[in-house]
Design a protein around this motif. Structure first.
Motif, PDB file in Angstrom:
ATOM      1  N   ASP A 283      55.774  43.899 100.696  1.00 52.25           N
ATOM      2  CA  ASP A 283      55.926  44.188  99.269  1.00 52.25           C
ATOM      3  C   ASP A 283      57.015  45.232  99.111  1.00 52.25           C
ATOM      4  O   ASP A 283      57.077  46.207  99.869  1.00 52.25           O
ATOM      5  CB  ASP A 283      54.613  44.732  98.696  1.00 52.25           C
ATOM      6  CG  ASP A 283      53.573  43.641  98.558  1.00 52.25           C
ATOM      7  OD1 ASP A 283      53.717  42.829  97.625  1.00 52.25           O
ATOM      8  OD2 ASP A 283      52.664  43.584  99.410  1.00 52.25           O
TER       9      ASP A 283
ATOM     10  N   GLN B 195      51.340  53.251 104.409  1.00 53.30           N
ATOM     11  CA  GLN B 195      50.065  53.210 103.687  1.00 53.30           C
ATOM     12  C   GLN B 195      49.523  51.788 103.751  1.00 53.30           C
ATOM     13  O   GLN B 195      50.019  50.887 103.069  1.00 53.30           O
ATOM     14  CB  GLN B 195      50.273  53.632 102.239  1.00 53.30           C
ATOM     15  CG  GLN B 195      50.713  55.096 102.107  1.00 53.30           C
ATOM     16  CD  GLN B 195      51.052  55.451 100.668  1.00 53.30           C
ATOM     17  OE1 GLN B 195      52.103  55.101 100.169  1.00 53.30           O
ATOM     18  NE2 GLN B 195      50.138  56.142 100.010  1.00 53.30           N
TER      19      GLN B 195
ATOM     20  N   ASP C 214      46.909  50.526 102.617  1.00 55.31           N
ATOM     21  CA  ASP C 214      46.223  50.012 101.427  1.00 55.31           C
ATOM     22  C   ASP C 214      47.208  49.561 100.339  1.00 55.31           C
ATOM     23  O   ASP C 214      46.796  49.044  99.313  1.00 55.31           O
ATOM     24  CB  ASP C 214      45.275  51.079 100.872  1.00 55.31           C
ATOM     25  CG  ASP C 214      45.993  52.381 100.560  1.00 55.31           C
ATOM     26  OD1 ASP C 214      47.071  52.612 101.146  1.00 55.31           O
ATOM     27  OD2 ASP C 214      45.491  53.150  99.739  1.00 55.31           O
ATOM     28  N   LYS C 215      48.491  49.781 100.582  1.00 60.76           N
ATOM     29  CA  LYS C 215      49.478  49.342  99.586  1.00 60.76           C
ATOM     30  C   LYS C 215      49.978  47.944  99.963  1.00 60.76           C
ATOM     31  O   LYS C 215      50.491  47.739 101.073  1.00 60.76           O
ATOM     32  CB  LYS C 215      50.665  50.310  99.559  1.00 60.76           C
ATOM     33  CG  LYS C 215      50.329  51.690  98.990  1.00 60.76           C
ATOM     34  CD  LYS C 215      50.390  51.676  97.465  1.00 60.76           C
ATOM     35  CE  LYS C 215      49.971  53.007  96.858  1.00 60.76           C
ATOM     36  NZ  LYS C 215      50.948  54.063  97.088  1.00 60.76           N
TER      37      LYS C 215
ATOM     38  N   HIS D 173      56.146  53.348  88.123  1.00 56.94           N
ATOM     39  CA  HIS D 173      56.158  54.221  89.292  1.00 56.94           C
ATOM     40  C   HIS D 173      57.116  55.389  89.093  1.00 56.94           C
ATOM     41  O   HIS D 173      58.002  55.356  88.232  1.00 56.94           O
ATOM     42  CB  HIS D 173      56.497  53.420  90.566  1.00 56.94           C
ATOM     43  CG  HIS D 173      57.838  52.738  90.535  1.00 56.94           C
ATOM     44  ND1 HIS D 173      58.527  52.452  91.673  1.00 56.94           N
ATOM     45  CD2 HIS D 173      58.594  52.304  89.504  1.00 56.94           C
ATOM     46  CE1 HIS D 173      59.659  51.867  91.333  1.00 56.94           C
ATOM     47  NE2 HIS D 173      59.724  51.756  90.036  1.00 56.94           N
TER      48      HIS D 173
END
Length: 898
Positions: A250, A298, A300-301, A393
Motif C-alpha cells: 500500500d 507498521q 497493522d498498516k 493524512h
RNA sequence: GGGCGCGUAGCUCAGUGGGAGAGCGCUCGCUUCACACGCGAGAGGUCGCAGGUUCGAAACCCGCCGCGCCCA
C-alpha cells in the motif's frame, strides 16, 4: 495643553520642569511629548562602564522584517519592557537593544511581490538598475547583486516604521544599539562562528538526502517543517515475483514506484516471512528489488508490506541508511520527474523498452500530475488492486511553503546536533523557564531530533558561507578541499571577494576558484543574537572552547569588554512557537562555542488569539494593526491590556481591556492632580490612624508587587497595584477630603504627608506598565524621570518605624488601624446604598447613623469616625455593640432609608 | 499515538485546602467642590462531567468529555 507648549518652537518638546499641574490633564499627546524627552535625555541609555553584577541584559527577539508588526508583537514586547523598566528602577543598568531580523526568505518574498522582480543569479549585475515604479505583470529577472540591493532598501524603510511603532509603544530600548541580522557585524560573527565550527569538525559538508522545498528550490531544516492535514489516497499495488507470485503493497505515493529500491516487512510479521530474503519486481518498470525486514515497519498498516523509495519520506531515508540500500532518484529540484536511463546500471529492468515507454508518460511532470497518470497506467496494466482509498493524512510542509517538502539529494552544510542531544537536555535543565512547563517543549524537540541541522540555503538574501572551492586543471570543483576566509577578512562575500592566495581573474578558471553559492539559514545567524548584541570578539585562529567559557581568546573588535559585561545574558524573552527554532539553536550555538548557556532565564510569552480563540493570521482576515490600536486607545492603555496577559498564556484580543487601561491612566492623572495641586503642608509623619493605615496597606502592596516582579509575574504585580489604587481613590481620597482642606495645618499636614508618600509610590508602581502617564504626573512635582527613580520600598511608607510609632499617640495598633479602614468602608458603603436606594445624591445629608457591630470593630471605627462623618455628610454616628454587623441610616429629609 | 496547557458570571480572566471574586457588559440612581474618559448601588455562577481523599474541595488524586498547542 502642556505647560510651556505654546511657548516652545514647533517640533521642540518643552523641557521638563517640575511643579506645574495642568488645569485639565489629558492623555492626548503624551507619547510624542515623552518619547522626545526620553530620547533627548537618553533616559534608557546603557552605561557601558557598569560592572557585570549591575547589568541586566536582555536578548530581545529581532522581529522579522517582512511587512508589519502585529498585535502579538505588541503583546509580548510589552511584557519584556515591564521587566526592563522594573530592573532599571531597581538600580540595574539594563542592556536592552533592539534588532531586526531582515535576512532570509520572508524578505525575499516581500521584495519579489513589492517590486515585481525575481532573482536570477545568471543575470549580470546592472549598475544603473532602478526598480520598476509599478510591479510589472511578468516578474522582472534581475541579478543577485541588484536583488540584494532592493532587499536592503526595502528592509531599511520597514525597520524605520518598526522603530517608530516601538517608540510610540514606549519600549525602553537603547536605540543607539540597534542591529540587523543582515548587517556587517552580524555577518562577521555568523561567519566567524561557522569557521570555528568547521575547524573543530562540528560543521561539515555532505552530499546527502535533504528536505527540499520545490517552489523556493532550497534546502530547509527539520525545525522549519510543519504537518498539515491533507486529503490523499492509499493505493494497493501488485508487485511481481520471479516465481510468478505477487506481493501487495500500500502506498500514497505510487508516482515513486520507479524509485523503489526495496520492499520491507516487520521482522515478526509471519505473513511475509516467505517473501523475505527474496526479490520482488516493480510494476511498469520491471526492476528487481530485495524484500527485507525492519522494525519500523507498521504491520497493522495495509498489507504490512511497504516500498522504500528514493525518497518518499523521512522514514525512507532511515531505511536507506540503515539497510545500505542503493539510490534511484526520480525527483528534480523543481519537483518534476527527471529523465532517467532505463536499462542502464542502477536502472535495471527486465523490459527496458516497456519501462521507457511507461516512464515517458511521467517524465517532466510534477508529482501530482505523475501520480494521476501512473494510477491510470497501473489500472490499465491490472497492477492496481481495487480503487484508491481516500484518506486524510499529515503531510510535511516547509512552514512558508505551498507544496509538500520533498527529499532531494544535494550538497549541504550541516552543524552536528544529534550527538549533543544529552548535553542539550542538560542545558535545558540549567535554564530557568518562565513558565516552567515550557521546558517540556524543548525536551520534546531535542528528543525528536532525527538529523543534524542543515544550515545552507540555496537563496540570495542571507549571510554567505565564507568559503571558496579550488578548481582543478579540468575546471572541476574540489568540494572536499574548501578555501576558508581568514578571520581578519570577515565579513566576506565570496561571490565578489577573492580567497587568500588567488587573484580576481582566477575566478571560475581551471586552477582557480569558485565561491560557495549558498547563504546560511536565517536561524544560523539569529541563533547568535547574544553574541551579536554583545559584539563577541573574533575567535582569531584559536577556537573559543579552548579558552573556556565566555572568554574568547581573540582580539576585541571595537567594544572592548562589552561582551564580558553582558554575556551570558540574563533574560531571553520569546514566544513558545519558536522554542524549537530560535531558543534551541541559540542554546546550541552558545553550548558549542562557549560551553555555557546563553542566558539564565527564558521568559516565554503566549499568543494573541482573536475572540474566537483562533490564532490571528492574515489569511483569516482577523489581524488588528497596532498603529490603529495605539491611536485609538493610547500606548498606556494598549500596554495595560498586554500586561494583563500572564506569562506563557495565550490571550484573547480584547479592546475592552484597553478601555479599562485608559480609564486607569485617566484616573492616575486626576487623582494625581487632586493630590498634588495645592498640597497641604507636609508633616514629619502621618499622625492620623487612617492615614497611617493606608500607608501600611500600600507598604504591603509594594512588598507583594516586588515579589511578583522578582518571580516574573508582571501581571499580578499590576493587578495588586491596581486593586489598591481603586480602593485608594474610591475610599481613602474621599474619606480624607475634610482634613485635606482643613484650615488648621496641624490637621491637614498628616494628610499632606500621606498623599505625598502614597502618590510617589503609586506613580512608581505603575511606571513599568503605564510609562507615559506616570512620567507626566511625576513631572508635575518631581525632578528627573520616574523611570530612573528608585523602585518603591516598604520603608518609605513608615510601616515598621518603631520610633515614629512611639511618637504618635492614639492611633491604635497596626491591626486596629487596618480594621478601622475596613469598618469605616463597610459603613460608608451602607450609607451610600441608603442614598442610592432613596435616589438621593451622595452628598445628601444624613441625620443619624446607627452602627451595630462587635466591640472590637466599633473600637476600630472610632479611629476614623470623623472622616466617616465628613465623607458621608453624616450628622451623628451612634454605635451599639452586637453580634451582627448592621447599619441604620436616617436621611435628613426624615425618611428612614435603610 | 505521546506530551503540555486550558475549562470559574453573558464576555475576558484572577483565585491552589476553610467566606465564589474583578473588569467589561446589563439594570437603577447621582451634573458630589480630582475625574461624566466620572461616581454610587444592584442583578447575575451546580466553579466542564463523574468518582475519590478530607471534618471541609473551584483548588489535591483518578477517570471521562470538550478546546488549544507541541511532538510522532
Amino acid at each position: 495643553m502642556y505647560p510651556g507648549e505654546d511657548t516652545d518652537a514647533p517640533g521642540q518638546p518643552p523641557e521638563r520642569r517640575a511643579g506645574e499641574v495642568p488645569e485639565r490633564p489629558t492623555l492626548d499627546g503624551l507619547e510624542a511629548k515623552w518619547g522626545a524627552a526620553w530620547e533627548r535625555e537618553r533616559t534608557y541609555a546603557f552605561d557601558r562602564t557598569a560592572p557585570r553584577e549591575r547589568v541586566f541584559s536582555i536578548d530581545t527577539p529581532p522581529p522579522t522584517v517582512s511587512g508589519s508588526l502585529h498585535v502579538g508583537h505588541v503583546f509580548s514586547y510589552t511584557h519584556t519592557d515591564t521587566i526592563a523598566r522594573y530592573r532599571r528602577m531597581r538600580g540595574m543598568d539594563v542592556f536592552y537593544p533592539m534588532g531586526w531580523d531582515d535576512n532570509g526568505l520572508p524578505t525575499e518574498r516581500r521584495v519579489q511581490n513589492y517590486y515585481g522582480v525575481r532573482c536570477d543569479p545568471q543575470v549580470p549585475f546592472d549598475p544603473g538598475f532602478a526598480a520598476p515604479t509599478e510591479p510589472p505583470e511578468e516578474p522582472l529577472s534581475i541579478s543577485r547583486q541588484n536583488f540584494v540591493a532592493l532587499c536592503l532598501t526595502l528592509t531599511e524603510s520597514d525597520e524605520q516604521a518598526f522603530e517608530d511603532l516601538w517608540r510610540t509603544l514606549g519600549l525602553s530600548v537603547d536605540w543607539g544599539m540597534t542591529y540587523t541580522t543582515i548587517g556587517p557585524e552580524s555577518q562577521r560573527i555568523s561567519q566567524s562562528s561557522f569557521l570555528g565550527l568547521l575547524r573543530r569538525g562540528v560543521a561539515y559538508q555532505l552530499e546527502a538526502p535533504t528536505l527540499w522545498d520545490v517552489d523556493f528550490q532550497t534546502a530547509v531544516a527539520q525545525a522549519e517543517l510543519e504537518d498539515r492535514e491533507r486529503p490523499g489516497a492509499m493505493h494497493r499495488v501488485r508487485f511481481g515475483r520471479e516465481d510468478g507470485g505477487e506481493a501487495l503493497i500500500d502506498t500514497t505515493r505510487p508516482e515513486l514506484i520507479g524509485a523503489c529500491v526495496a520492499l520491507l516487512a516487520h521482522p515478526e510479521d509471519e505473513r511475509h516471512a516467505a517473501l523475505v530474503g527474496g526479490e520482488a519486481i516493480t510494476p511498469l518498470f520491471g526492476t528487481r528489488v530485495p524484500v527485507l525486514t525492519h522494525p519500523l515497519v507498521q504491520s497493522d498498516k495495509g498489507t504490512g508490506l511497504v516500498m522504500v523509495c528514493t525518497f518518499g519520506d523521512l522514514t525512507d531515508v532511515v531505511w536507506w541508511r540503515e539497510l545500505g540500500l542503493p539510490v534511484r532518484p526520480l525527483l528534480g529540484a523543481d519537483g518534476r520527474l527527471v529523465p532517467v536511463p532505463w536499462g542502464e546500471p542502477g536502472w535495471e529492468s527486465r523490459n527496458p523498452d516497456a519501462a521507457r515507454a511507461a516512464y515517458s508518460e511521467l517524465e517532466g511532470r510534477t508529482v501530482n500530475q505523475a501520480r494521476r497518470r501512473i494510477v491510470e497506467l497501473l489500472a490499465a496494466s491490472g497492477e492496481l488492486v481495487g480503487e484508491p482509498q481516500p484518506i486524510q493524512h499529515a503531510v510535511k510542509f516547509f512552514e512558508k511553503g505551498d507544496r509538500p517538502v520533498e527529499i532531494v539529494t544535494s550538497r549541504q552544510w550541516f552543524i552536528r546536533t544529534v550527538e549533543h542531544q544529552d548535553a542539550l537536555i542538560a542545558r535545558g535543565r540549567e535554564l530557568r523557564w518562565d513558565p516552567p512547563y515550557m521546558r517540556a517543549r524543548f525536551e520534546d524537540w531535542v528528543h525528536g531530533l532525527t538529523g543534524d541541522w542543515c544550515i545552507s540555503r540555496q537563496r540570495f538574501f542571507g549571510v554567505p558561507f565564507p568559503v571558496w572551492y579550488p578548481l582543478d586543471e579540468q575546471g572541476q570543483i574540489r568540494h572536499e578541499d574548501p578555501i576558508l576566509a581568514e578571520e581578519a577578512q570577515l565579513p566576506v562575500d565570496p561571490s565578489s571577494d577573492v580567497p587568500p592566495g588567488y587573484e580576481p581573474d582566477q575566478r571560475g578558471t581551471p586552477g582557480g576558484f569558485v565561491a560557495d553559492p549558498d547563504v546560511m539559514d536565517t536561524w544560523a545567524t539569529s541563533s547568535l543574537t547574544p553574541q551579536i548584541v554583545a559584539r563577541a570578539p573574533s575567535a582569531a585562529s584559536a577556537n573559543r572552547k579552548d579558552h573556556g567559557a565566555a572568554r574568547a581568546g581573540g582580539q576585541a573588535v571595537d567594544d572592548g569588554d562589552l561582551f564580558e559585561r553582558v554575556f551570558p545574558m540574563d533574560m531571553r524573552p520569546q514566544a513558545h512557537d519558536i522554542i524549537r527554532t530560535w531558543l534551541f539553536t541559540t542554546v546550541l550555538r552558545s553550548h558549542l562555542d562557549y560551553d555555557v548557556l546563553p542566558w539564565r532565564e527564558a521568559a516565554i510569552s503566549g499568543w494573541v488569539l482573536d475572540p474566537d480563540r483562533k490564532k490571528m493570521s492574515k489569511s483569516k482576515g482577523n489581524v488588528v494593526t497596532p498603529i490603529a490600536l495605539l491611536e485609538e486607545h493610547g500606548a498606556d492603555a494598549v500596554r495595560y491590556w498586554a500586561a494583563k496577559g500572564r506569562p506563557g498564556a495565550d490571550t484573547a484580543f480584547d479592546a475592552k481591556q484597553m478601555k479599562t487601561g485608559r480609564r486607569l491612566a485617566v484616573k492616575l492623572l486626576n487623582a494625581s492632580k487632586f493630590a498634588i495641586a495645592d498640597l497641604p503642608p507636609d508633616a514629619a509623619a502621618a499622625s492620623h490612624p487612617l492615614d497611617r493605615a493606608m500607608l501600611e496597606r500600600l507598604a504591603g502592596v509594594v512588598t507583594e508587587a516586588t515579589a511578583c516582579f522578582e518571580d516574573y509575574d508582571y501581571a499580578r504585580a499590576l493587578q495588586r497595584s491596581e486593586d489598591f489604587f481603586w480602593w485608594y481613590c474610591d475610599y481613602y481620597l474621599e474619606l480624607v477630603k475634610g482634613r485635606r482642606y482643613a484650615a488648621d495645618p496641624d490637621i491637614s499636614a498628616s494628610v499632606g504627608h500621606a498623599l505625598r508618600r502614597s502618590l510617589s509610590v503609586l506613580q512608581r508602581l505603575f511606571a513599568p506598565f503605564l510609562p507615559f502617564v506616570c512620567e507626566e504626573v511625576w513631572s508635575w512635582w518631581q525632578e528627573g524621570s520616574v523611570h530612573r527613580a528608585p523602585w518603591p520600598q516598604e520603608a518609605e511608607l513608615g510601616g515598621a518605624d518603631g520610633a515614629r510609632e512611639a511618637a504618635v499617640n492614639g492611633s491604635g495598633t497596626p491591626a486596629q488601624r487596618d480594621l478601622a479602614l475596613d469598618v469605616v468602608g463597610d459603613v460608608l458603603r451602607e450609607v451610600r446604598k441608603a442614598k442610592s436606594n432613596a435616589k438621593q445624591p451622595m452628598r445628601a445629608p444624613v441625620e443619624r447613623v446607627l452602627v451595630r457591630d462587635t466591640q472590637e470593630r466599633l473600637d476600630a471605627l472610632a479611629l476614623g469616625a470623623d472622616d466617616l462623618r465628613q465623607a458621608g455628610s453624616i450628622e451623628i454616628v451612634h454605635t451599639e455593640p452586637g453580634d451582627e454587623f448592621g447599619v441604620e441610616v436616617q436621611l435628613a429629609d426624615g425618611n428612614p432609608a435603610a
